[in-house]
Every structure is written in structure tokens, then in C-alpha cells.
Design a protein around this motif. Structure first.
Motif, PDB file in Angstrom:
ATOM      1  N   THR A   1       0.787  -1.232   0.004  1.00  0.00           N
ATOM      2  CA  THR A   1      -0.011   0.106   0.098  1.00  0.00           C
ATOM      3  C   THR A   1       0.984   1.096   0.104  1.00  0.00           C
ATOM      4  N   GLU A   2       0.524   2.256  -0.856  1.00  0.00           N
ATOM      5  CA  GLU A   2       1.431   3.382  -0.793  1.00  0.00           C
ATOM      6  C   GLU A   2       0.368   4.636  -0.537  1.00  0.00           C
ATOM      7  N   ILE A   3       0.679   5.648   0.347  1.00  0.00           N
ATOM      8  CA  ILE A   3       0.035   6.776   0.472  1.00  0.00           C
ATOM      9  C   ILE A   3       0.955   7.736  -0.144  1.00  0.00           C
ATOM     10  N   THR A   4       0.327   8.679  -0.963  1.00  0.00           N
ATOM     11  CA  THR A   4       1.247   9.693  -1.714  1.00  0.00           C
ATOM     12  C   THR A   4       0.671  10.970  -1.262  1.00  0.00           C
ATOM     13  N   VAL A   5       1.246  11.890  -0.735  1.00  0.00           N
ATOM     14  CA  VAL A   5       1.037  13.398  -0.266  1.00  0.00           C
ATOM     15  C   VAL A   5       1.754  13.839  -1.027  1.00  0.00           C
ATOM     16  N   SER A   6       1.354  14.946  -1.771  1.00  0.00           N
ATOM     17  CA  SER A   6       2.040  16.004  -2.464  1.00  0.00           C
ATOM     18  C   SER A   6       1.340  17.400  -2.509  1.00  0.00           C
ATOM     19  N   GLY A   7       2.240  18.556  -2.402  1.00  0.00           N
ATOM     20  CA  GLY A   7       1.635  19.896  -2.580  1.00  0.00           C
ATOM     21  C   GLY A   7       2.740  20.781  -2.043  1.00  0.00           C
ATOM     22  N   ILE A   8       2.526  22.016  -1.295  1.00  0.00           N
ATOM     23  CA  ILE A   8       3.377  22.828  -0.990  1.00  0.00           C
ATOM     24  C   ILE A   8       3.950  22.646   0.234  1.00  0.00           C
ATOM     25  N   ASP A   9       5.483  22.811   0.435  1.00  0.00           N
ATOM     26  CA  ASP A   9       5.921  22.176   1.554  1.00  0.00           C
ATOM     27  C   ASP A   9       5.492  23.043   2.790  1.00  0.00           C
ATOM     28  N   ARG A  10       5.307  24.294   2.798  1.00  0.00           N
ATOM     29  CA  ARG A  10       4.808  24.897   3.933  1.00  0.00           C
ATOM     30  C   ARG A  10       3.705  24.345   4.614  1.00  0.00           C
ATOM     31  N   ASN A  11       2.720  23.900   3.716  1.00  0.00           N
ATOM     32  CA  ASN A  11       1.518  23.284   4.169  1.00  0.00           C
ATOM     33  C   ASN A  11       1.584  21.777   4.486  1.00  0.00           C
ATOM     34  N   MET A  12       2.763  21.185   4.656  1.00  0.00           N
ATOM     35  CA  MET A  12       2.961  19.840   4.641  1.00  0.00           C
ATOM     36  C   MET A  12       2.481  19.285   6.083  1.00  0.00           C
ATOM     37  N   GLU A  13       2.812  20.010   7.302  1.00  0.00           N
ATOM     38  CA  GLU A  13       2.485  19.622   8.443  1.00  0.00           C
ATOM     39  C   GLU A  13       0.886  19.593   8.652  1.00  0.00           C
ATOM     40  N   ALA A  14       0.229  20.614   8.114  1.00  0.00           N
ATOM     41  CA  ALA A  14      -1.094  20.781   8.242  1.00  0.00           C
ATOM     42  C   ALA A  14      -1.959  19.726   7.404  1.00  0.00           C
ATOM     43  N   SER A  15      -1.422  19.307   6.325  1.00  0.00           N
ATOM     44  CA  SER A  15      -1.793  18.278   5.467  1.00  0.00           C
ATOM     45  C   SER A  15      -1.681  17.001   6.196  1.00  0.00           C
ATOM     46  N   LEU A  16      -0.547  16.667   6.639  1.00  0.00           N
ATOM     47  CA  LEU A  16      -0.224  15.228   7.280  1.00  0.00           C
ATOM     48  C   LEU A  16      -1.022  15.333   8.674  1.00  0.00           C
ATOM     49  N   ALA A  17      -1.281  16.128   9.295  1.00  0.00           N
ATOM     50  CA  ALA A  17      -2.538  16.190  10.479  1.00  0.00           C
ATOM     51  C   ALA A  17      -3.644  15.791  10.221  1.00  0.00           C
ATOM     52  N   LEU A  18      -4.002  16.241   8.876  1.00  0.00           N
ATOM     53  CA  LEU A  18      -5.558  15.588   8.446  1.00  0.00           C
ATOM     54  C   LEU A  18      -5.475  14.369   7.855  1.00  0.00           C
ATOM     55  N   LEU A  19      -4.305  13.960   7.181  1.00  0.00           N
ATOM     56  CA  LEU A  19      -4.352  12.422   6.938  1.00  0.00           C
ATOM     57  C   LEU A  19      -4.085  11.636   8.268  1.00  0.00           C
ATOM     58  N   ASP A  20      -3.545  12.009   9.284  1.00  0.00           N
ATOM     59  CA  ASP A  20      -3.520  11.306  10.421  1.00  0.00           C
ATOM     60  C   ASP A  20      -4.668  11.125  11.080  1.00  0.00           C
ATOM     61  N   ALA A  21      -5.538  12.158  11.164  1.00  0.00           N
ATOM     62  CA  ALA A  21      -6.813  12.188  11.689  1.00  0.00           C
ATOM     63  C   ALA A  21      -7.810  11.276  10.849  1.00  0.00           C
ATOM     64  N   TRP A  22      -7.641  11.387   9.798  1.00  0.00           N
ATOM     65  CA  TRP A  22      -8.467  10.599   8.469  1.00  0.00           C
ATOM     66  C   TRP A  22      -8.195   9.297   8.595  1.00  0.00           C
ATOM     67  N   LEU A  23      -7.012   8.812   8.843  1.00  0.00           N
ATOM     68  CA  LEU A  23      -6.663   7.204   9.016  1.00  0.00           C
ATOM     69  C   LEU A  23      -7.242   6.952  10.319  1.00  0.00           C
ATOM     70  N   ALA A  24      -7.347   7.686  11.430  1.00  0.00           N
ATOM     71  CA  ALA A  24      -7.545   7.295  12.749  1.00  0.00           C
ATOM     72  C   ALA A  24      -9.019   7.256  12.905  1.00  0.00           C
ATOM     73  N   GLU A  25      -9.750   8.366  12.483  1.00  0.00           N
ATOM     74  CA  GLU A  25     -11.096   8.136  12.900  1.00  0.00           C
ATOM     75  C   GLU A  25     -11.835   8.697  11.388  1.00  0.00           C
ATOM     76  N   PRO A  26     -11.997   7.879  10.359  1.00  0.00           N
ATOM     77  CA  PRO A  26     -12.638   8.600   9.257  1.00  0.00           C
ATOM     78  C   PRO A  26     -14.128   8.530   9.479  1.00  0.00           C
ATOM     79  N   VAL A  27     -14.888   9.714   9.075  1.00  0.00           N
ATOM     80  CA  VAL A  27     -16.218  10.218   9.252  1.00  0.00           C
ATOM     81  C   VAL A  27     -17.126   9.592   8.078  1.00  0.00           C
ATOM     82  N   PHE A  28     -18.059   8.692   8.408  1.00  0.00           N
ATOM     83  CA  PHE A  28     -19.111   8.247   7.420  1.00  0.00           C
ATOM     84  C   PHE A  28     -20.086   7.660   7.868  1.00  0.00           C
TER      85      PHE A  28
END
Length: 969
Positions: free
Chosen positions: A624-651
Motif C-alpha cells: 500500500t502506498e499513500i502519496t501526499v504532495s503539495g506545497i511544503d509549507r503546508n505539509m504539517e497541516a496536510s499530514l495532520a489531516l491525513l493522520d486524523a483521517w486514517l485514525a477516525e474517518p467519518v462516514f
């Protein structure tokens, strides 16, 4: 620093030539790069009107080199569609001094073939046509006695020139290559010769390759849908009436004389541009190009026949029968390149159709109202269109799909696009432009777009400014203007399509002697040249390894832009976690809790899109590969969303139910689609019950899976140890501080790859109504030592090295038995994987048996021609010398070497092995594979595939789609 000194002036030109050039709509010159142009493009002109675009980049000693003509299928004669395309094929046949032992002696045979084709065009009676075709075959054999098939490709390979190819579209024909910087002048010399004075030898067998390409299009519902849509959008214009591949009727009687006339009319220096990106200095390159192309004389350009640009009025419906999915396409006429509304339409397409943050994704895909949908379009020199396609799930009417698509269109017309949507879309356009800096091909594509579209380079550079100036009212206006009542509706319904048959001539095989070489090729290869020293990636200089609590990090610096890319690689897949792929599908349709705020799936994607971030989760059988790409200054904010998303997806339960319904519907389509069936058949034949397609959950398991069970899969993935592959502007230490994700629980490595065991040649046949049979061959062997890989690479290049490989030359070039013919050695991606000699073919169904027999003979050949070995060796060594791994690719390469047991870059050692391995050792290595019982898969039409011929080659097992998939288990 780029030398911006203008090149030496070219000689004065006579008034007649000056008048020709003045009437040729040549691009404006730009001797010094614009200060705000990150690509640093300069534009120059040779004395004959040939334009040269240059984008310098010294990251590697190579040059991406394309030559573009402003002529394509739109310029075909209406009675001979497909002509520009098969001319493109013929441009690789060589010249009077390349591709032949004796151009003078060969010329009368080439002329005789041209005259016979003129007679064929006038012949009506079948007997008369058959007699002429027999004469053409005899004349082709006389020509073949002197010809050297594929010498252009072989010479380029030996010079280290790679990625040699070409393509044709409506308004252009383009010839492409990737050239060592030290051989740019030689490339120019060869290109100048073949573009000016091609010899159209061996036209007869090449037609079979064109027929095969047509068969591929007939078997591809998307291609047929596009052709029907374009014809309805442009009923009186070549954009609709002249498909690039050509009509079956016109391909039956190829217009050889028309092809020659097309070349003379359109292949002119004042109708072409050389596009160069890479390690190229204008001060030295331009004089070399002038010397090479100076003899190419310009001529007045003739305007193509006018076309009626009147479009559809009202709702025009077309229906299409095809296997697989059912869909609706709504297509609207828009504007040509250069129209004042072009910027707004380009931005509207992105705002509506972006896969991550687009309105179609937010309103139709993420809420699962449709299993899939997309927005696609084209802006051409004389017209354009914008189309919306929605896929129906089982039980969903096409009328409902059309209604849903129209909801989005109506919203766009009513001003639903907000300023935030525009800002995010422009941001991603800006990120794409930054990404163009990293890649020579993307640089060249920018220059190609400007040249063929007739856009000045300053205007092209400032295209983002035009987008930034737009507001929501501008997008609403163009939506109201162009997405109105005049629409083409293409309904793709499930049903059997009967492809037209093209009468195939009898072709006597052309003898191929690998020892043949023209005097010109011999002279070119003997020229002294300084190859750059091969380079090796070094730790701490080119990349950094670090240990983190969640697993190892491999990092490489991006010194060009603020972009980052992060790949989280887990040794987990559906083989050991069958529901993991299903869980990833649920994740994509789930939201997340961000602090006190609850974001549903569309809101989450909108948040990521506004950050300039894209997240993709890809699950296969063992990884399994999770690819995250974008602007480096927004990396922490993006990874925080990914972490929360994997831990507790809402559906909700409804979201899961819709996911299951859409997945099951897609599976039914998969069991009917020729491409999916061919892939599943190939894997099942090769791996049996270990086929990746059989690791997925059954339909019953999908229906029974509950939300908590799938959330547990995602949490287990989040907490598993993984490799982090980072490319971005941060030093490794700073990157590591932000990249710890999950608990890093150890994961066992995946099981090694094992092929099916058979005692005798075994063929698995699956019936499908297709024009082209797909054939895959595996000769398996036990795992190979790491040290065998360089030898395997050399042997693979001998057998299947692009168009210069033995499989391509003997099967396609000599006999016209297939469009695609390739072979290689696959030693696996990890230590302990089985190895295999692999071959593949795409051929007309009635030729399947003969093509397979020949491929098996080639794979088991008892004598490798020394000349083929020498040519492959030289090609690989020169490629190694100038090959440079881009910073973005370094982490992935380093990890792939580690998977094979290499703790350092193995390429220098591999090159030394390739340099010294003897042909006898290579032959012995091939014999180890040739002794294995072949495993073959054949997808084809049983009414046209000769099963008795297949039985003579091995034991035939007829299989059904249900055996290939896990769906009913």
C-alpha cells in the motif's frame, strides 16, 4: 549561467525566400529569455525558417528533443483519412543512405512500389486488386533484399538516444527523442536527412501495423465514443470527419501517392519547430542545427481545405454499443486556441473537473451519486469542445446519469463557482507550472503548446496572470455562453459491437539480417565523442537515510521549487488483508473531524485542495502506498489531516452501502471489459490462485463488511511500520521532525512472487469479441542471484529493446504480424522472487497462432546474433553514461535497490558487467529460461482464433471470466 549572447547572424536570404518566410506565420523571435520566465526559453530562427525553441537545464547531460510540424489529421485529404498518421510511421524507414545497403540500387524498386499503389487506388475488381497486391509483395521483396529494417531506431539506440517515438493529432505531428547532449549535432544531422528526404521502403508490411492500431481503437470503447462525439460536434469539419487513425474503408486502399504529396506539402522548415530542453547552449547548438538543416528549402505553405464549423443545433443523440460500463457523455462546442474566452474556459474545466477539488467530484463522485465521472475537453486551432461523462451503476438509468450531469452544469451556469474555488484552481495551475521545471518533457510540452497553437511565448508565460484576473462572474458567463441547449449526447449502452473487417493482404516475410549495417551508420558510430562519466548516487550528498520511530526515511532535496512529495510505503496489501482495498475506498469517501469542526468528504477534499495538497491511497496485493504532495509549507497541516483521517474517518451507513453498490457495479463492468479481462487472464495464467485479482474480497465479503471492521483496517495501516520517501526543500532532519506517523509496529515482509508450475507448454484461452487478440507469455525460473540482473538487462535489451529489439523487428517489422511485440526478463522486485522470461503480443485474432509460434521460437532461440548483442551492449552503456536520476526519483530508486539487497547505487557495477559479459554466456543464460515450459494467456475471438493451431503449441484450457476474479468466491 546561460550565455545570453545572441547567436551569430545567419546569412542574408534572397527576396523570394524572405517573402515565403514572411507569409509563414512564424513565431516571434526571443533571443534573450524573459526575466519572469522560469523555463528560460529563447526562440531562434535558422536561415530556412525553421524555428528553434530552447529551454536550458543542466541537471543532466541530456536533451529532450522534439520536432513539431503544424500539420496533422486535419490536413489529410478527405478521401484518405489516416494519411498523416501512417506517414508518421513511414518516417522511421530511413533515407537513401540510412536503412539500406545501396540506396541507388534500391530506388527503382521503391519507385515501382509507388506506381503499383497508384494502380491499386484505381482498381475495383477483386481479382485485379489481388494481382496488384501480389506485384507489390514481389517488389517489396526486391526492396527488402537491400533494406535494413529499423536501422534508424537501432542507430539511435547505439548512440544512447532513447524514447524515440512520434505522435499525430488534429493539428500537429511530432517526432520525439531523448538525446545525450554530446550527440545533439549527430541527432540533428540524422533528423534533417530523414525529414527532408525519407525513403518510404517496406510500406507494405508497415500497413499491417497501422491495421493493428486501428483494431486497438475498435476494441477501445472510449476511442469509438470519442470518434462518434467528435463527428457529431464537427459534422462538416475535419475535426469530426477525419479521425487521426483513419477510417477502415480508407485504410483498405492506402494512398501512397497522396502520402508523398502530403509530405512535400507540409514537411517544410517554415512549417516546423525544433524544441529543445536540457543541457543545451544556444551558442553551440544553433550553428550545429544550421549546418544540419541548411539544405532543407522552404516553400509556400498551402492552407488546408476549409471546413464547415457549424456545430450541433439542439440535442443531438448518438448511441454506442460496447462491453463494460454504461455511460452518458454531454459534449458542447467551445472556442479555438487564442479566443478571448480561452482562459475562462480552461479555468472552468479545472474548477469543474479536477479529480480532487472539482465540482463534479464534490457533487457526484464523493457523495457516490455516480460511481465515476469526469470533465474533459480540447482546444484546437479552429475549434474546441468541453464534455462531461458520467458512468451508470447497475440499475441506474442513463436518463438519471444525464440529469445528474446537468445539475452540475446548471450550477456552473447559475454562478455556483465561488472565489475560493477559483483561488484553489489557480493555485494548482501554479503548482503544475513549478512541476514543469523538473522535467524536460514537460518543458518541451509547454513550448509545443505555444508553437502549434500560434501563441507568442510572452503570452504563454503570462497565461497564469490571465487566470488570476478572472472572477466568478467570468466563469458563470462562459458556462452560460457555451454550456447551453446545443449539445451532443452520446449514450454508451451495453451490447455487442461488430468491428468492420479490413481485408488483409498476403505478406511475404521480410528477411532481417542483424549483421547488415549501412556505410553511413558505420561512419556515424565511428565518430569520436566524449561520453560523460557515469554518475553514482551517493548517500549524504544525493540523498539521506534516517531512522524514525515509524520506519526508515529516505530524503532528497528539491532545489528548484517549494513543492514536496511524500510516499508512505507499507508492506501490506490485499493478499494478507483482503479488506484493505475496500477500506481505502471508504476512506476516499469519508470525512474527518478537524478539531471541533466536522468535515464531510467534499469539505475535506476542498480543504486539502485549498492547501495545494493531494492525497492518494493505492492498495495492491502486497503493498500500500499513500502519496501526499503539495506545497511544503503546508505539509504539517496536510499530514495532520491525513493522520486524523486514517485514525477516525467519518462516514454513515449510507455512505458504506453506496460504496458497496458502486463497487459491485464496477466489478460487473470489469468482467465485461477486454482490457480488464486481458490483465486478469494474464495474472491468473501466470500465478494461478496467487493472482493479485484473487486476493481481493468476494462480493459476499464486501456485503458483510461493517464500518468498524474497515476502520480497524485503516488504523492498523496507520500504525504499521513503513518507509517514508520524501522529496522537498527541507533538509532531512527537518523533514523527519514532521514525518512521524503512527506507532511503527513491525510488519513481516510479503511472501515472495511465485509463478504457476506447469510440466508442459500450457495455454489459457478466454473468448471475447475483439478485433485484436492479446497474448502474454511467461517462461518461469527460480529466483536469480542479485548479480544476474545486469546480464538479464542486456539479454532483455537484445530481445525486446523497443523498436530495435529482436521481437519487434522479427514479428512486426519483418512480417506485420502484430502492432505490439515485446520481450524482457523480469527478475522480480524483491530478493527471493521468481524470475521469468516474458513476452507479449497484440495481433489480429486470425494471426494469433502464427504470431505466438514465432514469439516462442524467438524466446527459445539457440543462437543470439553477435551483432544484436553488440548493438544492445553499446546502447545500454551509452544510456548508463548520460543517465541521471532526478532528485524527485532518488528516494524511490534507493528503496528499490534496497529491496534487492543493494546498500548502494549498483549502476556502475552493472555497467561493468554489461561491458564484459560474453555472447556465449548470454546465450547460456537464455537457455536456462528457454528450457522452461511456457505459460501462455490468449484473449481473443474464438470464431477467428485458430484453436487447433494453438493446440499444436501447447495444451489449451478454455477459461471463463468467473475463474479470474474473486467476485463469486
Amino acid at each position: 549561467m546561460l550565455d545570453q549572447t545572441p547567436p551569430a547572424p545567419v546569412p542574408d536570404i534572397d527576396p523570394e525566400r524572405a517573402a515565403i518566410l514572411a507569409a509563414s506565420a512564424l513565431p516571434e523571435l526571443l533571443p534573450v529569455a524573459l526575466p519572469d520566465d522560469p523555463l528560460g526559453v529563447t526562440i531562434h530562427r535558422l536561415s530556412n525558417g525553421l524555428t528553434v525553441y530552447i529551454s536550458p537545464d543542466t541537471a543532466a547531460p541530456r536533451v529532450t528533443a522534439w520536432i513539431a510540424f503544424r500539420a496533422g489529421s486535419r490536413h489529410d485529404p478527405p478521401h484518405s483519412t489516416g494519411l498523416a498518421h501512417y506517414l508518421e510511421h513511414m518516417m522511421f524507414k530511413g533515407t537513401a543512405r540510412l536503412g539500406t545497403l545501396d540506396g541507388g540500387a534500391e530506388a527503382p524498386h521503391v519507385a515501382a512500389i509507388a506506381e503499383l499503389y497508384d494502380r491499386l487506388g484505381a482498381a475495383v475488381e477483386p481479382a485485379a486488386r489481388a494481382a496488384i497486391l501480389a506485384d507489390i509483395d514481389r517488389a517489396t521483396q526486391a526492396c527488402a533484399a537491400l533494406a535494413i529494417p529499423n536501422e534508424v531506431d537501432r542507430l539511435y539506440a547505439q548512440l544512447g538516444i532513447t524514447d524515440v517515438n512520434a505522435f499525430t493529432s488534429d493539428d500537429m505531428t511530432v517526432y520525439s527523442a531523448d538525446v545525450p547532449a554530446a550527440r545533439l549535432a549527430t541527432w540533428a544531422e540524422i533528423e534533417a536527412d530523414r525529414l527532408q528526404q525519407p525513403v518510404f521502403r517496406l510500406f507494405y508490411p508497415e500497413l499491417e501495423a497501422v491495421y493493428e492500431e486501428k483494431n486497438m481503437a475498435l476494441d477501445a470503447p472510449d476511442d469509438r465514443l470519442d470518434e462518434a462525439m467528435r463527428l457529431a460536434l464537427f459534422p462538416g469539419h475535419p475535426y469530426g470527419t477525419q479521425p487521426t487513425i483513419g477510417s477502415a474503408e480508407h485504410l483498405k486502399t492506402p494512398a501512397y501517392g497522396e502520402m508523398v504529396a502530403y509530405h512535400r506539402r507540409n514537411y517544410l522548415p517554415n512549417n516546423a519547430a525544433i524544441l529543445l530542453a536540457g543541457d543545451v547552449d544556444p551558442a553551440t547548438a544553433l550553428p550545429a542545427l544550421e549546418r544540419a538543416f541548411a539544405g532543407w528549402r522552404p516553400a509556400p505553405l498551402s492552407a488546408p481545405a476549409p471546413g464547415d464549423l457549424g456545430g450541433p443545433r439542439g440535442r443531438i443523440v448518438r448511441e454506442l454499443l460496447a462491453d463494460g460500463e454504461q455511460s452518458v457523455t454531454l459534449a458542447f462546442r467551445t472556442v479555438p486556441i487564442g479566443h478571448p474566452d480561452e482562459p475562462a474556459l480552461r479555468l472552468l474545466e479545472r474548477v469543474l473537473g479536477d479529480e480532487v477539488g472539482g465540482m463534479v467530484a464534490a457533487r457526484l463522485i464523493l457523495p457516490q451519486r455516480l460511481p465515476d465521472a469526469e470533465v474533459h475537453g480540447a482546444l484546437m486551432n479552429e475549434g474546441g469542445y468541453l464534455a462531461f461523462t458520467g458512468v451508470a451503476r447497475d440499475g441506474q438509468s442513463l436518463a438519471d446519469v444525464e440529469r445528474l450531469l446537468r445539475e452540475v452544469i446548471t450550477a456552473a451556469r447559475d454562478g455556483a463557482v465561488a472565489q475560493d474555488d477559483l483561488d484553489a484552481a489557480v493555485l494548482h495551475e501554479t503548482l503544475d507550472a513549478q512541476g514543469d521545471l523538473e522535467n524536460g518533457e514537460r518543458r518541451v510540452e509547454q513550448m509545443l503548446e505555444a508553437y502549434t497553437g500560434g501563441r507568442s511565448w510572452p503570452a504563454h508565460v503570462r497565461r497564469l496572470d490571465a487566470l488570476r484576473a478572472l472572477g466568478p462572474a467570468d466563469l458563470a458567463r462562459v458556462a452560460r455562453t457555451y454550456l447551453g441547449d446545443d449539445v451532443v449526447v452520446v449514450l454508451r449502452r451495453r451490447g455487442r459491437f461488430a468491428p468492420p473487417e479490413i481485408e488483409k493482404p498476403r505478406i511475404t516475410p521480410v528477411a532481417i539480417d542483424p549483421a547488415r549495417q549501412s556505410a553511413y551508420a558505420r561512419e556515424v558510430l565511428a565518430r569520436p565523442v566524449d561520453d560523460p562519466p557515469a554518475e553514482q548516487l551517493l548517500p549524504d550528498r544525493d540523498y539521506v537515510r534516517k531512522d524514525m520511530s515509524c520506519g526508515p526515511l529516505i530524503a532528497a532535496r528539491n532545489g528548484r521549487s517549494e513543492l514536496f512529495s511524500l510516499i508512505l510505503r507499507y508492506d501490506l496489501g490485499t493478499r494478507r488483508r483482503p479488506l484493505l482495498g475496500h477500506a481505502a475506498g471508504l476512506l476516499a469517501r469519508s470525512g474527518v473531524r478537524d478539531g471541533e469542526q466536522l468535515l464531510d468528504a467534499p469539505a475535506l477534499q476542498r480543504r486539502l485542495y485549498a492547501l495545494g495538497t493531494e492525497i492518494d491511497v493505492d492498495v495492491d496485493a502486497d503493498r500500500t502506498e499513500i502519496t501526499v504532495s503539495g506545497i511544503d509549507r503546508n505539509m504539517e497541516a496536510s499530514l495532520a489531516l491525513l493522520d486524523a483521517w486514517l485514525a477516525e474517518p467519518v462516514f454513515t451507513d449510507a455512505v458504506l452501502a453506496d460504496l458497496v453498490a458502486n463497487t459491485l457495479s464496477g466489478r460487473r463492468d470489469e468482467e465485461d471489459d477486454p482490457d480488464d479481462l486481458a490483465a486478469a487472464l494474464r495474472d491468473w495464467a501466470a500465478f494461478g490462485d496467487a493472482s493479485p485479482f484473487l486476493t481481493r474480497p468476494s462480493d459476499r465479503q464486501l456485503r458483510r463488511a461493517r464500518g468498524p471492521e474497515l476502520v480497524a483496517e485503516l488504523r492498523a495501516l496507520r500504525d504499521a511500520a513503513h518507509v517514508s520517501l520524501y522529496f522537498g526543500p527541507r533538509p532531512a532532519d527537518l523533514a523527519a521532525a514532521a514525518l512521524v506517523l503512527g506507532q511503527g509496529r513491525p510488519v513481516d515482509p510479503p511472501p515472495p512472487l511465485r509463478y504457476r508450475s506447469v510440466a508442459a507448454p500450457t495455454i489459457f484461452f478466454l473468448h471475447k469479441d475483439v478485433a485484436q487478440a492479446r497474448i502474454d507469455i511467461v517462461l518461469p525460473r527460480p529466483p536469480q542471484p542479485v548479480g544476474e540482473r545486469p546480464r538479464a538487462e542486456l539479454l532483455g535489451h537484445v530481445l525486446g529493446g523497443d523498436m530495435s529489439g529482436m521481437a519487434f523487428q522479427e514479428i512486426r517489422e519483418a512480417r506485420g504480424l502484430a502492432y505490439h511485440a515485446g520481450a524482457h526478463l523480469d527478475l522480480g522486485d524483491r530478493l527471493g522472487d521468481d524470475a521469468a522470461l516474458v513476452g507479449s503480443l497484440g495481433t489480429q485474432c486470425d494471426k494469433a497462432g502464427g504470431a505466438l509460434a514465432l514469439m516462442l521460437d524467438l524466446l527459445r532461440t539457440r543462437e543470439l546474433a553477435p551483432d544484436r548483442v553488440a548493438a544492445a551492449r553499446l546502447a545500454l552503456l551509452r544510456e548508463y553514461a548520460s543517465e541521471r536520476i532526478s532528485p524527485r526519483s532518488r528516494p524511490g530508486w534507493v528503496q528499490s535497490w534496497a529491496d534487492l539487497g543493494h546498500l548502494a547505487d549498483p549502476r556502475l557495477a552493472a555497467a561493468e558487467t554489461i561491458r564484459t559479459v560474453e555472447p556465449a554466456a548470454l546465450q547460456a543464460y537464455l537457455a536456462e529460461f528457454a528450457g522452461a515450459a511456457p505459460i501462455v494467456s490468449v484473449l481473443g475471438d474464438r470464431k477467428r482464433v485458430d484453436l487447433d493451431r494453438l493446440r499444436a503449441l501447447g495444451e489449451v484450457h478454455v477459461v471463463t471470466p468467473s475463474a479470474l476474479f474473486s467476485h463469486a468466491r
